[in-house]
Write an enzyme that holds these catalytic residues in place. Structure first.
Site, PDB file in Angstrom:
ATOM      1  N   GLN A  25      -3.997   6.040   8.013  1.00  0.00           N
ATOM      2  CA  GLN A  25      -5.075   5.177   7.514  1.00  0.00           C
ATOM      3  C   GLN A  25      -6.311   5.205   8.408  1.00  0.00           C
ATOM      4  O   GLN A  25      -7.384   4.764   7.994  1.00  0.00           O
ATOM      5  CB  GLN A  25      -4.585   3.729   7.381  1.00  0.00           C
ATOM      6  CG  GLN A  25      -3.568   3.537   6.264  1.00  0.00           C
ATOM      7  CD  GLN A  25      -3.180   2.082   6.139  1.00  0.00           C
ATOM      8  OE1 GLN A  25      -2.292   1.609   6.840  1.00  0.00           O
ATOM      9  NE2 GLN A  25      -3.855   1.355   5.263  1.00  0.00           N
ATOM     10  N   GLY A  31      -0.503  -4.825   8.792  1.00  0.00           N
ATOM     11  CA  GLY A  31       0.113  -3.561   9.163  1.00  0.00           C
ATOM     12  C   GLY A  31      -0.901  -2.435   9.005  1.00  0.00           C
ATOM     13  O   GLY A  31      -1.854  -2.564   8.232  1.00  0.00           O
ATOM     14  N   HIS A  51       6.227  -0.521   3.355  1.00  0.00           N
ATOM     15  CA  HIS A  51       4.871  -0.135   2.950  1.00  0.00           C
ATOM     16  C   HIS A  51       4.265   0.842   3.967  1.00  0.00           C
ATOM     17  O   HIS A  51       3.696   1.871   3.590  1.00  0.00           O
ATOM     18  CB  HIS A  51       4.021  -1.413   2.834  1.00  0.00           C
ATOM     19  CG  HIS A  51       2.575  -1.193   2.497  1.00  0.00           C
ATOM     20  ND1 HIS A  51       2.002  -1.671   1.336  1.00  0.00           N
ATOM     21  CD2 HIS A  51       1.584  -0.570   3.186  1.00  0.00           C
ATOM     22  CE1 HIS A  51       0.711  -1.329   1.333  1.00  0.00           C
ATOM     23  NE2 HIS A  51       0.434  -0.681   2.439  1.00  0.00           N
TER      24      HIS A  51
HETATM   25 ZN    ZN Z   1      -1.298   0.238   3.166  1.00  0.00          ZN
END
Ligand code: ZN
Length: 162
Positions: free
Chosen positions: A50, A45, A129
């Site tokens: 990010q 994922g 998450h």
């Molecule tokens: Zn992560």
């Protein structure tokens, strides 16, 4: 295109990501690049913050093919489950996180169509998450027993690197 994965300490990981207003070719390209980056890492994922982009977009592959979720929201939860997690933004570490055992998420797909996914086990964990990433939350904020990944655990689910 492989994107650079930001790691803990980068302020973008701590910001609240903005809703995606229009799912246009630029957003679809970002989703494609994120999937490529996730598979290359490899991970299961990846959330847009990010890769340094503060928008509400996550990509996931829990072993059953790629999923792209724009503006995902958890609309239902049930139960509780604890398991080990890792994160591409916290390399080399693993920790035990207690999350809802099952969730239902609504999101928009690449074509801007609203859909829902009801998930348990690994997919439920990854969804929670990744959606946490959109709110500036890292798993290490919630985890117990955060520790270095040991070589012999490399194939463990604990080193899934989402
Ligand atoms: Zn992560």
């Amino acid at each position: 295109m492989i994107l650079e994965i930001r790691t803990d300490g980068d302020p973008v990981l701590r910001e609240i990501a903005q809703p995606v207003k229009v799912i246009d070719s630029k957003m679809r390209k970002l989703a494609s690049d994120m999937l490529e980056t996730m598979y290359d890492a490899p991970g299961v994922g990846l959330a847009a913050p990010q890769v340094g982009v503060g928008v509400r977009l996550v990509v996931i592959d829990a072993g059953d093919g790629p999923r792209t979720l724009f503006n995902p929201e958890i609309v239902w939860r049930r139960g509780e489950a604890s398991d080990d997690e890792g994160c591409l933004s916290v390399p080399g570490m693993v920790g035990t996180v207690t999350r809802s055992a099952e969730v239902e998420v609504i999101a928009y797909d690449r074509d801007g169509e609203l859909f829902n996914v009801r998930a348990k086990d690994l997919l439920a964990r990854i969804l929670q998450h990744e959606i946490d990433h959109l709110d500036g939350v890292l798993y290490i904020d919630k985890a117990e027993n955060v520790r270095p990944v040991e070589d012999e655990c490399e194939d463990d689910q604990g080193n899934e690197g989402d």
